[in-house]
Design an enzyme around this catalytic site. Sequence first.
Site, PDB file in Angstrom:
ATOM      1  N   SER A 106       0.820  -1.204   0.000  1.00 34.34           N
ATOM      2  CA  SER A 106       0.000   0.000   0.000  1.00 34.34           C
ATOM      3  C   SER A 106       0.858   1.259   0.000  1.00 34.34           C
ATOM      4  O   SER A 106       1.935   1.303   0.608  1.00 34.34           O
ATOM      5  CB  SER A 106      -0.903  -0.005   1.239  1.00 34.34           C
ATOM      6  OG  SER A 106      -1.580   1.225   1.383  1.00 34.34           O
ATOM      7  N   TYR A 129      -2.060   5.716  -4.682  1.00 33.90           N
ATOM      8  CA  TYR A 129      -3.048   6.791  -4.622  1.00 33.90           C
ATOM      9  C   TYR A 129      -2.442   7.989  -5.335  1.00 33.90           C
ATOM     10  O   TYR A 129      -1.277   8.338  -5.095  1.00 33.90           O
ATOM     11  CB  TYR A 129      -3.354   7.181  -3.179  1.00 33.90           C
ATOM     12  CG  TYR A 129      -4.248   6.225  -2.434  1.00 33.90           C
ATOM     13  CD1 TYR A 129      -5.592   6.080  -2.777  1.00 33.90           C
ATOM     14  CD2 TYR A 129      -3.754   5.485  -1.359  1.00 33.90           C
ATOM     15  CE1 TYR A 129      -6.423   5.211  -2.072  1.00 33.90           C
ATOM     16  CE2 TYR A 129      -4.574   4.614  -0.656  1.00 33.90           C
ATOM     17  CZ  TYR A 129      -5.909   4.481  -1.012  1.00 33.90           C
ATOM     18  OH  TYR A 129      -6.718   3.622  -0.321  1.00 33.90           O
ATOM     19  N   LYS A 230      -7.668  -0.679 -10.232  1.00 29.97           N
ATOM     20  CA  LYS A 230      -8.396  -1.338  -9.149  1.00 29.97           C
ATOM     21  C   LYS A 230      -9.605  -0.512  -8.743  1.00 29.97           C
ATOM     22  O   LYS A 230      -9.487   0.687  -8.492  1.00 29.97           O
ATOM     23  CB  LYS A 230      -7.475  -1.527  -7.939  1.00 29.97           C
ATOM     24  CG  LYS A 230      -8.114  -2.120  -6.700  1.00 29.97           C
ATOM     25  CD  LYS A 230      -7.066  -2.276  -5.601  1.00 29.97           C
ATOM     26  CE  LYS A 230      -7.649  -2.840  -4.328  1.00 29.97           C
ATOM     27  NZ  LYS A 230      -8.467  -1.842  -3.593  1.00 29.97           N
ATOM     28  N   HIS A 254     -13.324  -2.037  -2.877  1.00 24.61           N
ATOM     29  CA  HIS A 254     -12.483  -1.521  -1.796  1.00 24.61           C
ATOM     30  C   HIS A 254     -12.834  -2.198  -0.473  1.00 24.61           C
ATOM     31  O   HIS A 254     -12.800  -1.573   0.592  1.00 24.61           O
ATOM     32  CB  HIS A 254     -12.661   0.006  -1.692  1.00 24.61           C
ATOM     33  CG  HIS A 254     -11.430   0.751  -1.265  1.00 24.61           C
ATOM     34  ND1 HIS A 254     -10.691   1.539  -2.109  1.00 24.61           N
ATOM     35  CD2 HIS A 254     -10.798   0.819  -0.069  1.00 24.61           C
ATOM     36  CE1 HIS A 254      -9.679   2.079  -1.459  1.00 24.61           C
ATOM     37  NE2 HIS A 254      -9.716   1.654  -0.203  1.00 24.61           N
TER      38      HIS A 254
END
Length: 367
Positions: A106, A129, A230, A254
């Site tokens: 992540s 992100y 995703k 998610h």
Amino acid sequence: MEITNVSEYETVAKEKLPKMVFDYYANGADDQWTLKENREAFSRILFRPRVLVDVSRIDLTTTVLGYKINMPIMLAPSAMHKMAHPEGENGTARAASAAGTIMTLSTLATSSCEEVSSTGPGIRFFQLYVLKDRNVVAQLVRRAEMANFKALVLTADAPVLGHREADVKNRFVLPPSLIFKNFEGLDLGTMEKTNDSGIASYFANQIDRSLSWKDIKWLQTITSLPILVKGVLTPEDARLAIQNGAAGIIVSNHGARQLDYVPATVTVLEEVVKTAEGRVPVFLDSGIRRGTDVFKALALGASGVFVGRPVVFSLAVDGEAGVRRMLQMLRDEFELSMALSGCTSLKEITRNLIITRSDMDHAVSRL
């Protein structure tokens, strides 16, 4: 308590973890309808097993983006593993490597790309992100490249964070002993205590709400790494992902942490696969708890699955050893599902080995 299935790790983790941490990992958005539906939807898919097939040898291996792995079960990105166990993402990475599968790190990891890479050989993807400051994004991508990560997983379903009431009630904040290690040195690695969910306040100021399909093209100008998108739940977005150069699609909601009352991923998987027409692989996450779930996803056309919460819960219970055992449980159950369905390789897992609710409804309508 002797743990005999993956879901029991959550039960034991609840006893071990502080409430704030457990709730962060476990809870979904709003009424948590989708959180329940992610699991219940699998229970509405039934098997049509074949018998008298020689299953003395079963091959679970597959390839993902050209990399051979031992099973079609991979590790989804999940944040802040050191909240679960001091070994953090390093322990998770070692467990994934031992299982011969892929770990996705992540952006919000509490171990850095470099630290995870230093644990030894393994195939790793980096979840991204996209932040307002594209220079920071470029630095993150370069960091992943330098640490020998093999792909980017672009989270597309979080222009803002979902409303997770437990985090608000608990005043969730990253424990003061931990930081987001991939942001270390960029003045983004700490989070102040707030009257809201701390993580929501942090990302309200950092995540770029203007993220759009054109940003896949932008990412391709700064990296040669393949990009998986995703968060796709519709054929329309699957089509756009492919048109804009995605190397693969992850059908994901998610883990039910963003928009509540979206469908369970397994219920929309087949139409996304049909839209992809084999041009790119389609994967699934959200709700995988049994080897039978893996089989059902593959029967509906998935090239593999990613597991999320079971990783942090098994890590919380027994560190690296817990994640290893959890992955072995899923592998064993999946292999058993194959044997009892008459399959000796992944290509033999076909649509006619399962029956869905829509199949049943269609059969009734023809009567």
